[in-house]
Design a protein around this motif. Structure first.
Motif, PDB file in Angstrom:
ATOM      1  N   PRO A   7      25.720  57.525  14.739  1.00 47.93           N
ATOM      2  CA  PRO A   7      25.625  58.411  13.563  1.00 47.93           C
ATOM      3  C   PRO A   7      25.563  59.892  13.947  1.00 47.93           C
ATOM      4  CG  PRO A   7      24.275  56.474  13.211  1.00 47.93           C
ATOM      5  CD  PRO A   7      24.793  56.373  14.632  1.00 47.93           C
ATOM      6  N   ARG A   8      24.813  60.219  15.004  1.00 55.18           N
ATOM      7  CA  ARG A   8      24.756  61.622  15.459  1.00 55.18           C
ATOM      8  C   ARG A   8      26.123  62.123  15.899  1.00 55.18           C
ATOM      9  NH1 ARG A   8      19.976  64.195  17.176  1.00 55.18           N
ATOM     10  NH2 ARG A   8      21.267  65.406  18.606  1.00 55.18           N
ATOM     11  N   GLU A  11      28.302  62.797  12.952  1.00 53.53           N
ATOM     12  CA  GLU A  11      27.971  64.102  12.349  1.00 53.53           C
ATOM     13  C   GLU A  11      28.631  65.241  13.118  1.00 53.53           C
ATOM     14  OE1 GLU A  11      26.716  64.773   9.404  1.00 53.53           O
ATOM     15  OE2 GLU A  11      26.637  62.595   9.168  1.00 53.53           O
ATOM     16  N   ARG A  14      32.178  65.268  12.191  1.00 58.09           N
ATOM     17  CA  ARG A  14      32.350  65.860  10.852  1.00 58.09           C
ATOM     18  C   ARG A  14      32.404  67.386  10.958  1.00 58.09           C
ATOM     19  NH1 ARG A  14      34.265  67.520   6.718  1.00 58.09           N
ATOM     20  NH2 ARG A  14      33.130  67.709   4.771  1.00 58.09           N
ATOM     21  N   ARG A  15      31.559  67.956  11.833  1.00 60.88           N
ATOM     22  CA  ARG A  15      31.576  69.416  11.991  1.00 60.88           C
ATOM     23  C   ARG A  15      32.896  69.872  12.623  1.00 60.88           C
ATOM     24  NH1 ARG A  15      26.116  68.198  13.160  1.00 60.88           N
ATOM     25  NH2 ARG A  15      26.356  68.295  15.433  1.00 60.88           N
ATOM     26  N   THR A 239      32.654  53.618   8.137  1.00 60.80           N
ATOM     27  CA  THR A 239      31.212  53.654   7.830  1.00 60.80           C
ATOM     28  C   THR A 239      30.752  52.254   7.443  1.00 60.80           C
ATOM     29  OG1 THR A 239      31.627  54.170   5.504  1.00 60.80           O
ATOM     30  CG2 THR A 239      31.391  56.041   7.015  1.00 60.80           C
ATOM     31  N   ARG A 244      34.875  57.475   5.709  1.00 61.26           N
ATOM     32  CA  ARG A 244      34.575  58.869   5.400  1.00 61.26           C
ATOM     33  C   ARG A 244      35.646  59.717   6.073  1.00 61.26           C
ATOM     34  NH1 ARG A 244      29.225  61.807   7.719  1.00 61.26           N
ATOM     35  NH2 ARG A 244      29.363  63.771   6.569  1.00 61.26           N
ATOM     36  N   LEU A 246      36.758  62.852   7.760  1.00 55.00           N
ATOM     37  CA  LEU A 246      36.016  63.892   8.481  1.00 55.00           C
ATOM     38  C   LEU A 246      36.749  65.229   8.472  1.00 55.00           C
ATOM     39  CD1 LEU A 246      34.841  61.801  11.581  1.00 55.00           C
ATOM     40  CD2 LEU A 246      33.679  62.137   9.385  1.00 55.00           C
TER      41      LEU A 246
END
Ligand code: CO
Length: 253
Positions: A7-8, A11, A14-15, A239, A244, A246
């Motif tokens: 999950p990290r 993220e 995603r950035r 997910t 999702r 990104l």
């Protein structure tokens, strides 16, 4: 081997993807008759510096630019050039990727330049819809072949053909990870999708036949019959409950 991201890590991806999505938001108004593909490359150079990220394509296997800019019958990997001036009626595919916090983001869009003919506007619509159809199949328990088949069915139902010689890919700490993601295939085949996989799905759809060739510059891929081609790509995470995207800008999601 298909790498699973925590999950990290998702993220962080995603950035990275958000920066790519932001680029497409900012480049859209620059696409108009009279602009050269080099002008767009110059914009990408400033965008990368301003956002403090690293280029993904420049230097990859010797590729010379941040962007791939592919006009009309060019499918992918067109090289930006001061000599390539956009004209009204053209279609332009832009492919852009970056590296941020150790992870890649990768996306592509095809734009009309001014007003384009009916076949071209339908080609853009159907290709974007074929990407959306593929993304809808991204969920735990589905097979990769479900994604490929959905892309192919949508493109072919529109009367177009999917390129066989280039495929999408897993993405993460490398631009190209396993698995390869063809834009054609059979449902229920291939690896099972599980949460934490990240896929760059990228249909390349031709108005005519699927056959392509590489020009003498060693990069530019064109349709053999010189029919027009469109390309859309998103970086998509599997997910727990589906998927999702990104590679959207933060204000678009
Ligand atoms: Co890609």
């Amino acid at each position: 081997m298909i790498l699973i991201k925590s999950p990290r890590e998702i993220e962080a991806m995603r950035r990275a993807g958000a920066v790519v999505g932001q680029f497409f938001e900012e480049v859209r108004p620059l696409i108009r008759p009279g602009v050269s593909t080099w002008d767009l490359e110059a914009f990408a150079d400033r965008f990368i510096a301003r956002n403090g990220v690293r280029t993904a394509f420049k230097g990859y296997m010797g590729y010379p630019a941040h962007l791939c800019t592919s006009i009309n019958e060019e499918v992918v990997h067109g090289i930006p050039s001061k000599d390539r001036i956009l004209r009204g009626g053209d279609i332009l595919s832009i492919d852009f990727g970056i590296l941020r916090e150790g992870f890649y983001g990768d996306s592509a869009m095809t734009y009309p330049v001014g007003t384009v003919n009916g076949v071209s506007s339908r080609l853009l619509l159907v290709t974007e819809q074929s990407l959306a159809a593929g993304i809808r199949e991204v969920r735990p328990g589905n097979h990769l072949g479900d994604v490929s088949a959905a892309v192919q069915e949508k493109a072919e139902a529109g009367g177009f053909s999917v390129v066989r010689d280039f495929v999408g890919h897993g993405i993460g700490r490398l631009l190209h990870e396993d698995p390869q993601i063809p834009n054609f295939g059979k449902r229920g085949t291939g690896p099972k999708l599980t949460a934490g996989m990240v896929l760059a799905i990228e249909p390349m759809v031709n108005a005519g036949g699927w056959s392509v060739e590489v020009l003498s510059d060693g990069w530019t891929v064109v349709t053999r019959d010189r029919s027009r081609s469109a390309h859309f790509e998103h970086t998509v995470a599997v997910t727990e409950d589906g998927n999702r995207i990104l590679s959207f800008s933060l204000d678009k999601s």
